[in-house]
Design a protein around this motif. Structure first.
Motif, PDB file in Angstrom:
ATOM      1  N   LEU A 174       0.841  -1.202   0.000  1.00 56.41           N
ATOM      2  CA  LEU A 174       0.000   0.000   0.000  1.00 56.41           C
ATOM      3  C   LEU A 174       0.876   1.252   0.000  1.00 56.41           C
ATOM      4  CD1 LEU A 174      -2.715  -1.091   2.569  1.00 56.41           C
ATOM      5  CD2 LEU A 174      -2.828  -1.175   0.090  1.00 56.41           C
ATOM      6  N   TYR A 175       1.636   1.441  -1.062  1.00 57.97           N
ATOM      7  CA  TYR A 175       2.578   2.557  -1.018  1.00 57.97           C
ATOM      8  C   TYR A 175       1.866   3.911  -0.990  1.00 57.97           C
ATOM      9  CZ  TYR A 175       7.208   4.552  -1.151  1.00 57.97           C
ATOM     10  OH  TYR A 175       8.362   5.206  -0.804  1.00 57.97           O
ATOM     11  N   ARG A 176       0.676   3.989  -1.546  1.00 54.69           N
ATOM     12  CA  ARG A 176      -0.093   5.237  -1.464  1.00 54.69           C
ATOM     13  C   ARG A 176      -0.666   5.426  -0.063  1.00 54.69           C
ATOM     14  NH1 ARG A 176      -5.106   6.881   0.110  1.00 54.69           N
ATOM     15  NH2 ARG A 176      -5.797   4.791  -0.465  1.00 54.69           N
ATOM     16  N   ASP A 177      -1.357   4.405   0.441  1.00 57.75           N
ATOM     17  CA  ASP A 177      -2.036   4.526   1.733  1.00 57.75           C
ATOM     18  C   ASP A 177      -1.041   4.616   2.891  1.00 57.75           C
ATOM     19  OD1 ASP A 177      -4.170   4.725   3.448  1.00 57.75           O
ATOM     20  OD2 ASP A 177      -4.733   2.625   3.375  1.00 57.75           O
ATOM     21  N   MET A 178       0.147   4.012   2.735  1.00 59.56           N
ATOM     22  CA  MET A 178       1.175   4.142   3.765  1.00 59.56           C
ATOM     23  C   MET A 178       1.408   5.602   4.125  1.00 59.56           C
ATOM     24  SD  MET A 178       4.005   1.399   2.376  1.00 59.56           S
ATOM     25  CE  MET A 178       5.376   2.454   2.872  1.00 59.56           C
ATOM     26  N   TRP A 179       1.492   6.432   3.096  1.00 61.08           N
ATOM     27  CA  TRP A 179       1.761   7.860   3.304  1.00 61.08           C
ATOM     28  C   TRP A 179       0.550   8.572   3.879  1.00 61.08           C
ATOM     29  CZ3 TRP A 179       6.502   9.810   3.158  1.00 61.08           C
ATOM     30  CH2 TRP A 179       7.492   9.090   2.481  1.00 61.08           C
ATOM     31  N   GLN A 180      -0.611   8.295   3.322  1.00 63.38           N
ATOM     32  CA  GLN A 180      -1.791   9.056   3.751  1.00 63.38           C
ATOM     33  C   GLN A 180      -2.307   8.610   5.113  1.00 63.38           C
ATOM     34  OE1 GLN A 180      -3.921   9.243  -0.396  1.00 63.38           O
ATOM     35  NE2 GLN A 180      -4.310  11.106   0.745  1.00 63.38           N
ATOM     36  N   SER A 181      -1.905   7.421   5.561  1.00 65.36           N
ATOM     37  CA  SER A 181      -2.254   7.013   6.914  1.00 65.36           C
ATOM     38  C   SER A 181      -1.327   7.645   7.940  1.00 65.36           C
ATOM     39  CB  SER A 181      -2.162   5.483   7.044  1.00 65.36           C
ATOM     40  OG  SER A 181      -3.102   4.863   6.216  1.00 65.36           O
ATOM     41  N   SER A 182      -0.208   8.192   7.467  1.00 68.01           N
ATOM     42  CA  SER A 182       0.781   8.796   8.369  1.00 68.01           C
ATOM     43  C   SER A 182       0.713  10.312   8.370  1.00 68.01           C
ATOM     44  CB  SER A 182       2.189   8.365   7.951  1.00 68.01           C
ATOM     45  OG  SER A 182       2.305   6.964   7.943  1.00 68.01           O
ATOM     46  N   GLY A 183       0.414  10.890   7.216  1.00 70.89           N
ATOM     47  CA  GLY A 183       0.432  12.341   7.110  1.00 70.89           C
ATOM     48  C   GLY A 183      -0.477  12.831   6.004  1.00 70.89           C
ATOM     49  N   LYS A 184      -0.157  14.001   5.496  1.00 67.32           N
ATOM     50  CA  LYS A 184      -1.058  14.660   4.554  1.00 67.32           C
ATOM     51  C   LYS A 184      -0.722  14.341   3.104  1.00 67.32           C
ATOM     52  CE  LYS A 184      -2.672  19.327   3.310  1.00 67.32           C
ATOM     53  NZ  LYS A 184      -2.618  20.763   3.648  1.00 67.32           N
ATOM     54  N   TYR A 185       0.555  14.277   2.776  1.00 63.16           N
ATOM     55  CA  TYR A 185       0.964  14.209   1.374  1.00 63.16           C
ATOM     56  C   TYR A 185       1.549  12.856   0.989  1.00 63.16           C
ATOM     57  CZ  TYR A 185       0.286  19.260   0.936  1.00 63.16           C
ATOM     58  OH  TYR A 185      -0.256  20.511   0.886  1.00 63.16           O
ATOM     59  N   VAL A 186       1.763  12.672  -0.297  1.00 61.95           N
ATOM     60  CA  VAL A 186       2.449  11.498  -0.850  1.00 61.95           C
ATOM     61  C   VAL A 186       3.657  12.007  -1.639  1.00 61.95           C
ATOM     62  CG1 VAL A 186       0.326  10.139  -1.012  1.00 61.95           C
ATOM     63  CG2 VAL A 186       1.051  11.512  -2.960  1.00 61.95           C
ATOM     64  N   PRO A 187       4.618  11.131  -1.951  1.00 62.36           N
ATOM     65  CA  PRO A 187       5.787  11.596  -2.702  1.00 62.36           C
ATOM     66  C   PRO A 187       5.420  12.154  -4.070  1.00 62.36           C
ATOM     67  CG  PRO A 187       6.201   9.445  -1.743  1.00 62.36           C
ATOM     68  CD  PRO A 187       4.735   9.719  -1.558  1.00 62.36           C
ATOM     69  N   LYS A 188       6.288  13.010  -4.590  1.00 57.59           N
ATOM     70  CA  LYS A 188       6.102  13.556  -5.928  1.00 57.59           C
ATOM     71  C   LYS A 188       6.519  12.521  -6.966  1.00 57.59           C
ATOM     72  CE  LYS A 188       6.470  18.447  -4.715  1.00 57.59           C
ATOM     73  NZ  LYS A 188       7.128  19.735  -5.010  1.00 57.59           N
ATOM     74  N   VAL A 189       6.146  12.771  -8.218  1.00 52.97           N
ATOM     75  CA  VAL A 189       6.324  11.770  -9.272  1.00 52.97           C
ATOM     76  C   VAL A 189       7.780  11.338  -9.435  1.00 52.97           C
ATOM     77  CG1 VAL A 189       6.394  13.539 -11.106  1.00 52.97           C
ATOM     78  CG2 VAL A 189       5.809  11.182 -11.673  1.00 52.97           C
ATOM     79  N   GLU A 190       8.721  12.279  -9.323  1.00 48.67           N
ATOM     80  CA  GLU A 190      10.133  11.919  -9.476  1.00 48.67           C
ATOM     81  C   GLU A 190      10.568  10.934  -8.384  1.00 48.67           C
ATOM     82  OE1 GLU A 190       9.014  15.026  -9.239  1.00 48.67           O
ATOM     83  OE2 GLU A 190       9.250  15.814 -11.296  1.00 48.67           O
ATOM     84  N   GLN A 191      10.034  11.126  -7.184  1.00 44.01           N
ATOM     85  CA  GLN A 191      10.367  10.235  -6.074  1.00 44.01           C
ATOM     86  C   GLN A 191       9.726   8.859  -6.281  1.00 44.01           C
ATOM     87  OE1 GLN A 191       8.805  12.995  -3.135  1.00 44.01           O
ATOM     88  NE2 GLN A 191      10.874  13.425  -2.376  1.00 44.01           N
ATOM     89  N   LEU A 192       8.480   8.847  -6.745  1.00 44.88           N
ATOM     90  CA  LEU A 192       7.793   7.583  -6.999  1.00 44.88           C
ATOM     91  C   LEU A 192       8.504   6.780  -8.085  1.00 44.88           C
ATOM     92  CD1 LEU A 192       4.105   8.882  -6.853  1.00 44.88           C
ATOM     93  CD2 LEU A 192       5.276   7.468  -5.144  1.00 44.88           C
ATOM     94  N   GLU A 193       8.924   7.464  -9.137  1.00 38.99           N
ATOM     95  CA  GLU A 193       9.665   6.784 -10.212  1.00 38.99           C
ATOM     96  C   GLU A 193      10.984   6.217  -9.678  1.00 38.99           C
ATOM     97  OE1 GLU A 193       8.982   8.526 -14.570  1.00 38.99           O
ATOM     98  OE2 GLU A 193       9.694  10.040 -13.169  1.00 38.99           O
TER      99      GLU A 193
END
Length: 625
Positions: A10-29
């Motif tokens: 759950l790489y998306r939900d991992m972030w949103q369960s912890s805080g407000k934002y998710v990584p930017k596209v360059e970081q995700l790539e």
């Protein structure tokens, strides 16, 4: 032969369960190849939920992010999945059917394989279109059961719901334990019933760790025949998030299940990169308390997925509340004081609201109403005196059928407010409106984008998309981040040194280990304080231009000033005549719209805030003559 259980990260939900934002596209790539190299994931959650909206808030294009982020997994043969909210699509308010249908087409063409669809009220009527549109768009339809614990949410209730959704055409079922409060045996019974009646239907378990049940729940799900388990990984596992893949893999392997091995070198690479993203900027939006498990969540039932936004909302409201208390010489509250009051209020009001499952957006609605009640009562006002429009829609049935019965006092309050209860199909209230947004795109000369994806973003997130296109979103985000970084810088420590050590009444400032003497009083006396004028209780409003002021419309809470909440409304303008009780504007607070009405009749002679401006409680919004 061992039963195989597969993992979804759950790489998306991992972030949103912890805080407000998710990584930017360059970081995700950057992180995607290492996730693939871990070799243990058959699925990855890449988007949906708040992903698109968050990218717009960055001032970034979510369509570019979706395509570039899902592509590596598509190429590696790993299925990708998204989360969507049925009637509400991927936002917090209902979405017209034509926009919902376009969403599935766009997401599939962007590389998303599976649509996990849930209705926050578990109303099958809201999920029917999700199942239909997902399949028409070429996606796998995974319908979710939103778990909660109450007298109406029984094993039989969820078994019957699963049967209904499978009959509607759902390809898979997700048992979605969004708050992690589902008791292990309860979860096992539900999954066993589904697999017994529908042995060929894939079942995926999603659970949060917050209250502490998650590992036992996963084991019970496995024993009941679950096919996929959602997992997280360090440094964003546990806490308000999800169990770590290493622990889950080890437990299930020991229990005799066939599970894939984890490439530990790649695990450590993903772990290090995730920490790198936290250190870069995402950590400024993660409350450290969200990294801890908390059994207090059992009582309130609030989901881990909203704890990041909850703590942010709590901080903002606590600051405002303590200013109010200080002005009146009353004791201030700590964050823990307010948190416990909030949890207690959630437990009190939830049954009275008909037991809506505490999942987005209804968990936010219940939490927001509870917080408003707490704040109003502290200020000596009535409970239920501040109910946002979205919450009223839930109460009167516009969002779907509530699982339980409303308390008599809520029904009576609705009648007093002139609210009419709705018993029809919720989607019927929201007619198709893509043509409205096509016209806006045409008028602005905006391109509809590949596969109409830009048109979709405008129709799904109108205000955020416009702010993204204008550049305001990026500027606001960068300013907010700069403010948070500045606030996190080490502060100079001021130490008062006794007279005679340096000079009488010396003050020494320690800045990062280097000491400076300031404010020395050489004659040993204290300087007289400078004269100050007492500040007014609130800021004076700018004078009206078109006439004398007879009354003012005051903000009852902090948030964003909004003249309208959607394209069906006409914005108030100077010169308009209003009557007592007429809608003036909204304050968007905690993702809900609070209607502000006139308390007297008059003519609008001044609108003191611009659309989207941040306002504090007691700010003057509109002047009437």
């Amino acid at each position: 032969m061992k039963k195989e259980i597969k993992f979804s990260l759950l790489y998306r939900d991992m972030w949103q369960s912890s805080g407000k934002y998710v990584p930017k596209v360059e970081q995700l790539e950057k992180v995607a190849p290492a996730i693939i190299d871990m070799g243990c994931f058959d699925r990855v959650e890449t988007n949906g939920g708040g992903f698109e909206q968050i990218n717009l808030l960055f001032g970034e294009n979510p369509n570019i992010a979706n395509r570039r982020w899902t592509q590596p997994f598509n190429d590696a043969g790993i299925q990708t999945h998204m989360l969507e909210r049925a009637l509400n699509g991927i936002r917090m308010s209902p979405v017209p059917a034509d926009v919902r249908k376009l969403m599935f087409k766009v997401k599939k063409l962007q590389g998303t394989d599976i649509a996990r669809s849930f209705c926050g009220l578990n109303d099958p009527r809201n999920l029917e279109n999700s199942i239909k549109f997902a399949k028409e768009g070429g996606m796998i339809s995974q319908a979710a059961l939103s778990l909660t614990i109450s007298e109406v949410h029984t094993v039989e209730y969820y078994t019957n719901l699963a049967n209904t959704l499978i009959e509607m055409g759902a390809d898979e079922i997700c048992v979605k334990d969004m708050a992690g409060i589902g008791r292990p045996a309860f979860i096992g019974k539900i999954i066993k019933n589904i697999k017994t009646a529908h042995p060929k239907t894939t079942v995926q378990y999603h659970g949060h760790s917050g209250p502490g049940f998650s590992m036992a729940s996963i084991l019970e799900a496995a024993r009941a025949g679950v096919d996929y388990v959602d997992v997280a990984m360090e440094p964003l596992s546990w806490g308000t998030g999800h169990a770590d893949v290493l622990a889950v893999q080890g437990m299930l392997k020991d229990a005799g299940y066939a599970v894939k091995e984890v490439n530990m070198k790649a695990y450590m690479e993903v772990r290090a990169m995730t920490q790198e993203f936290i250190d870069d900027f995402l950590g400024y939006y993660i409350n450290p308390k969200n990294r801890h498990m908390n059994s207090l969540l059992i009582g309130s039932g609030l989901p881990g997925g909203m704890m990041g936004s909850l703590m942010a909302d709590l901080d903002n409201n606590l600051e405002s509340l303590n200013k109010w208390l200080t002005k009146r010489n009353k004791p201030t509250l700590s964050q823990d004081d307010l948190l416990i009051k909030l949890f207690e209020e959630v437990e009190y009001i939830w049954p009275k609201l008909g037991y809506p499952p505490l999942v987005t957006p209804f968990s936010q609605y219940v939490k927001n109403l509870a917080l408003m009640n707490v704040l109003q009562v502290i200020k000596g006002r009535e409970r239920w005196s501040m109910i946002a429009d979205n919450i009223w829609d839930m109460i009167i049935g516009k969002s779907g059928k509530l699982p339980g019965e409303l308390a008599p006092e809520i029904i009576e309050l609705a009648k007093e407010k002139g609210k009419e209860f709705f018993t029809g199909v919720p989607q019927e209230q929201y007619p198709d409106n893509l043509d409205v947004f096509k016209k806006e795109m045409d008028d602005n000369g905006w391109d509809y984008g590949q596969d109409d994806e830009e048109l979709f973003e405008l129709a799904m997130h109108p205000e955020q998309y416009r702010a993204y296109k204008s550049g305001k979103a990026k500027a606001d985000f960068e300013a907010d981040l700069a403010e948070k970084k500045a606030a996190a810088e080490p502060k100079p420590q001021v130490v008062e040194v006794p007279a005679g050590v340096f000079e009488p009444k010396s003050m020494v400032i320690d800045v990062n280990g280097e000491k400076f003497k300031v404010g020395v009083s050489y004659d040993g006396t204290e300087a007289a304080p400078e004269a100050t004028s007492s500040a007014p209780a609130k800021e004076e409003a700018a004078p009206a231009v078109n006439g004398s002021i007879a009354s003012e419309v005051i903000a009852p809470l902090e948030g964003k000033f909004m003249l309208t909440k959607d394209t069906s409304e006409t914005a108030l303008t100077v010169g308009d005549k209003v009557k007592e009780g007429d809608l003036i504007c909204y304050i968007e607070s905690m993702k809900t719209y609070n209607a502000i009405v006139a308390e007297s009749e008059g003519t609008v002679v001044g609108i003191l805030k611009a659309n989207g401006d941040s306002v504090d409680e007691d700010d003057v919004l509109v002047q009437l003559s």
